[in-house]
Design an enzyme around this catalytic site. Sequence first.
Site, PDB file in Angstrom:
ATOM      1  CE  LYS A 191      45.065 -27.869  23.391  1.00 36.92           C
ATOM      2  NZ  LYS A 191      45.302 -27.330  24.427  1.00 36.92           N
ATOM      3  CE  LYS A 215      49.953 -31.516  26.845  1.00 37.41           C
ATOM      4  NZ  LYS A 215      49.488 -29.768  27.358  1.00 37.41           N
ATOM      5  CE  LYS A 246      45.676 -24.247  21.606  1.00 34.63           C
ATOM      6  NZ  LYS A 246      45.518 -24.265  22.895  1.00 34.63           N
TER       7      LYS A 246
HETATM    8  C1  PBG Z   1      47.137 -25.962  27.159  1.00 32.99           C
HETATM    9  C2  PBG Z   1      47.367 -25.062  26.228  1.00 32.99           C
HETATM   10  C3  PBG Z   1      48.033 -25.363  25.108  1.00 32.99           C
HETATM   11  C4  PBG Z   1      47.729 -24.133  24.338  1.00 32.99           C
HETATM   12  C5  PBG Z   1      46.771 -23.356  24.952  1.00 32.99           C
HETATM   13  N1  PBG Z   1      46.464 -24.042  26.117  1.00 32.99           N
HETATM   14  C6  PBG Z   1      49.336 -26.171  24.817  1.00 32.99           C
HETATM   15  C7  PBG Z   1      48.968 -27.518  24.831  1.00 32.99           C
HETATM   16  O1  PBG Z   1      47.725 -28.239  24.851  1.00 32.99           O
HETATM   17  O2  PBG Z   1      49.855 -28.069  25.076  1.00 32.99           O
HETATM   18  C8  PBG Z   1      48.446 -23.794  22.965  1.00 32.99           C
HETATM   19  C9  PBG Z   1      48.546 -22.355  22.768  1.00 32.99           C
HETATM   20  C10 PBG Z   1      49.428 -21.969  21.672  1.00 32.99           C
HETATM   21  O3  PBG Z   1      50.270 -22.654  21.179  1.00 32.99           O
HETATM   22  O4  PBG Z   1      49.631 -20.772  21.304  1.00 32.99           O
HETATM   23  N2  PBG Z   1      46.033 -26.811  27.968  1.00 32.99           N
END
Ligand code: PBG
Length: 324
Positions: A191, A215, A246
């Site tokens: 991620k 983050k 992701k």
């Molecule tokens: C948070 C989380 C995020 C997404 C899924 N779970 C955002 C982030 O990490 O700030 C993003 C999903 C999307 O943008 O469709 N833990």
Amino acid sequence: MRRRRLNPFIRELSQENRLSIKNLILPLFIVDGENQQQKIPSMPGIFRYSIDRLLDQCKLAFSLGIPAVALFPVTPINKKNNQGSEALNPDNLVCRALNKVKLEIPDLLLIADVALDPYTSHGQDGLIDENGYVLNDQTIEILSKQAVLQSQAGADIIAPSDMMDGRIGKIRKELDNASLEHKLICAYTAKYASAFYGPFRDAVGSKDNLGGSNKNNYQMNPANRKEAITEAELDIGEGADFLMVKPGLPYLDIIYQLADKFNLPIFAYQVSGEYSCILAADNNGWLDAKQVMMESLMAFRRAGAQAIFTYYALNAAKILAENY
Ligand code: PBG
């Protein structure tokens, strides 16, 4: 080469990859209240639903043959605090939703997001110290409790999206200890710290909480590819059942690499910003969202993704059903 492109039947017969409704996972946003369907301005066509209305969406997804939905709660501001303690309330919004949907549609797979960002007043995915640094081991203690609560409420698949180190092993252990050994873990393995999450943070209301912070000290650096291999090795070693990459389309190389190297199913997340870019361009008459979406979803399959989290899942399922 052109002989095999001559007509639709020959092209079909020569086709290397297929996209099926069974490859689609629908993310859904939940809000408190009743009979709520709130627009999300940065995500055209996507809404936040109260549990009663969420149920209709889940029934629709299930009737179309979509195997799984992923639930994301919007926590009212007065329930957010520094520790994100609402995450451990067994009667919180997501647990109530999991409970209700599992009761009404037992065969629909329910995926629950594990992370603290919907619950913290600072918008980070974990606990922070006095300098704002996200604490690792203290956070995974809470995440593993969150995972147990969500599983007991009806989640079939636990999806830790927090990117703390060691959380897959810790969650697996706590699930097993709670006799939840049949619950699966979909690890957000690679991620990345991505600006493509912008509209999602609008949708769940964590954007303002996060303020100017980012983050970057736990999500991956978008410049790194090999590091994703190390993340995958760790998650597999700790007991992950699925590996997730992701964002999606800008990271097809990572999907391809993990699918090529590892034997676990690889999932991809076509994130909010990817969805909104395509829909916005369509709304301007610049491209055809339907065609671009179906092409993008096929690209995920070509790269090696077994399943795709996509806000377009309901539309894609209808299109696939029509063209069967
Ligand atoms: C948070 C989380 C995020 C997404 C899924 N779970 C955002 C982030 O990490 O700030 C993003 C999903 C999307 O943008 O469709 N833990």
